[in-house]
Design an enzyme around this catalytic site. Structure first.
Site, short mmCIF file in Angstrom:
data_model
loop_
_atom_site.label_atom_id
_atom_site.label_comp_id
_atom_site.label_asym_id
_atom_site.label_seq_id
_atom_site.Cartn_x
_atom_site.Cartn_y
_atom_site.Cartn_z
N HIS A 1 0.84 -1.20 0.00
CA HIS A 1 0.00 0.00 0.00
C HIS A 1 0.88 1.25 0.00
O HIS A 1 2.03 1.22 0.43
CB HIS A 1 -0.87 0.05 1.27
CG HIS A 1 -2.01 -0.92 1.28
ND1 HIS A 1 -2.18 -1.85 2.27
CD2 HIS A 1 -3.05 -1.08 0.43
CE1 HIS A 1 -3.29 -2.56 2.02
NE2 HIS A 1 -3.83 -2.11 0.91
N CYS B 1 -2.67 0.96 9.52
CA CYS B 1 -3.70 0.00 9.09
C CYS B 1 -4.72 -0.30 10.17
O CYS B 1 -5.86 -0.65 9.88
CB CYS B 1 -3.05 -1.33 8.71
SG CYS B 1 -1.52 -1.17 7.82
C1 CIR Z 1 -3.70 -7.47 3.80
O1 CIR Z 1 -2.88 -8.04 3.08
O2 CIR Z 1 -4.69 -6.92 3.36
C2 CIR Z 1 -3.45 -7.45 5.29
N1 CIR Z 1 -2.80 -8.65 5.67
C3 CIR Z 1 -2.62 -6.25 5.66
C4 CIR Z 1 -3.30 -4.95 5.42
C5 CIR Z 1 -2.43 -3.81 5.75
N2 CIR Z 1 -3.13 -2.59 5.64
C6 CIR Z 1 -2.59 -1.43 5.29
O3 CIR Z 1 -1.41 -1.36 4.93
N3 CIR Z 1 -3.39 -0.38 5.29
#
Ligand code: CIR
Length: 257
Positions: free
Chosen positions: A165, A252
């Protein structure tokens, strides 16, 4: 430009089955993840925000990473359309929560074939940078900018090459200060910021959050901590080791507005 509210969601036991690009780090320890989540909530509370804590949802292993489900601004809330299939329905619960804070005319929706995950959106005053990634596509970014403009904001697209991201490698700390790592260090889009450069070894710590003149930093990254203190912020450390195993970091885990 202070935050008043934060929304978080407790991690589920099913988090051990969350998406990861780094299986070599091992599965998260759920009990430890819960404790780290408690510490995260405490840190936020110490920054003078009201924290709304949503219950864990076992159906969705990655649902503690609420940032990806919506982008909330002062003027509106934009419900995302997560590009990861296993995460897409996480938005249902978030919609209901957001309705407690915003009236229907202030809530916007990204729709298929457009996809957007909030981790790809970085707010800098009234401008929003949107990362085009494996999770956020061109159509999603286009819709997102259209919604922003309707509510008095602007947006621009940044194409990602490596990281998951946009905010995996960037954090805006207000006052024109930007933490940058990896592919973002030399990107044209960010040349006018006062950059705090994070070295490759510490790149995980580029994901920090500014909360009302405090900066929450992942535990164990002393160089990053010192650089942020030097820039004039009060630093609060929170250990996120179990979330790191799922490619997740401090930003996140919450929605801040
Ligand atoms: C994913 O791969 O969607 C989750 N394991 C991690 C999400 C991380 N979120 C973020 O960077 N905003």
């Amino acid at each position: 430009n202070m935050f008043k509210n934060v929304i978080v969601k407790r991690p589920s036991r099913s988090m051990v089955n969350g998406i990861t690009s780094a299986p070599e780090l091992g599965k998260p320890d759920y009990e430890l993840a819960l404790k780290q989540h408690d510490d995260y909530i405490q840190a936020l509370k110490s920054c003078n925000v009201e924290v709304t804590v949503l219950e864990a949802d076992e159906r969705f292993p990655d649902s503690c990473f609420v940032e990806d489900t919506a982008v909330i601004t002062k003027n509106c809330a934009i419900i995302c359309n997560p590009g990861a299939d296993s995460r897409n329905k996480e938005i249902e619960d978030m919609k209901e929560t957001i309705k407690k804070f915003f009236s229907e005319d202030k809530i916007e929706y990204i729709t298929s074939p457009g996809t957007v995950e909030g981790g790809d959106v970085m707010m800098v005053g009234n401008h929003f940078y949107i990362g085009k990634s494996f999770r956020t596509n061109e159509e999603g970014a286009r819709q997102f900018i259209e919604k922003l403009e309707k509510h008095g904001y602007t947006g621009s697209i940044v194409t990602l090459e490596e990281v998951l991201h946009l905010k995996t490698g960037l954090a805006y700390l207000e006052n024109n200060n930007l933490l940058v790592a990896g592919e973002f260090i030399d990107k044209e889009d960010f040349k006018n910021f006062n950059k705090i450069v994070i070295s490759q070894d510490d790149s995980y710590s580029a994901n920090c959050i500014w909360v009302n003149d405090n900066v929450i930093v992942p535990y164990g990254y002393n160089k990053t901590k010192r650089a942020i203190e030097k820039a004039g912020y009060n630093v609060i450390e929170v250990d996120t080791s179990e979330y790191r195993k799922l490619d997740g970091g401090l930003s996140c885990l919450s929605l801040r507005f």
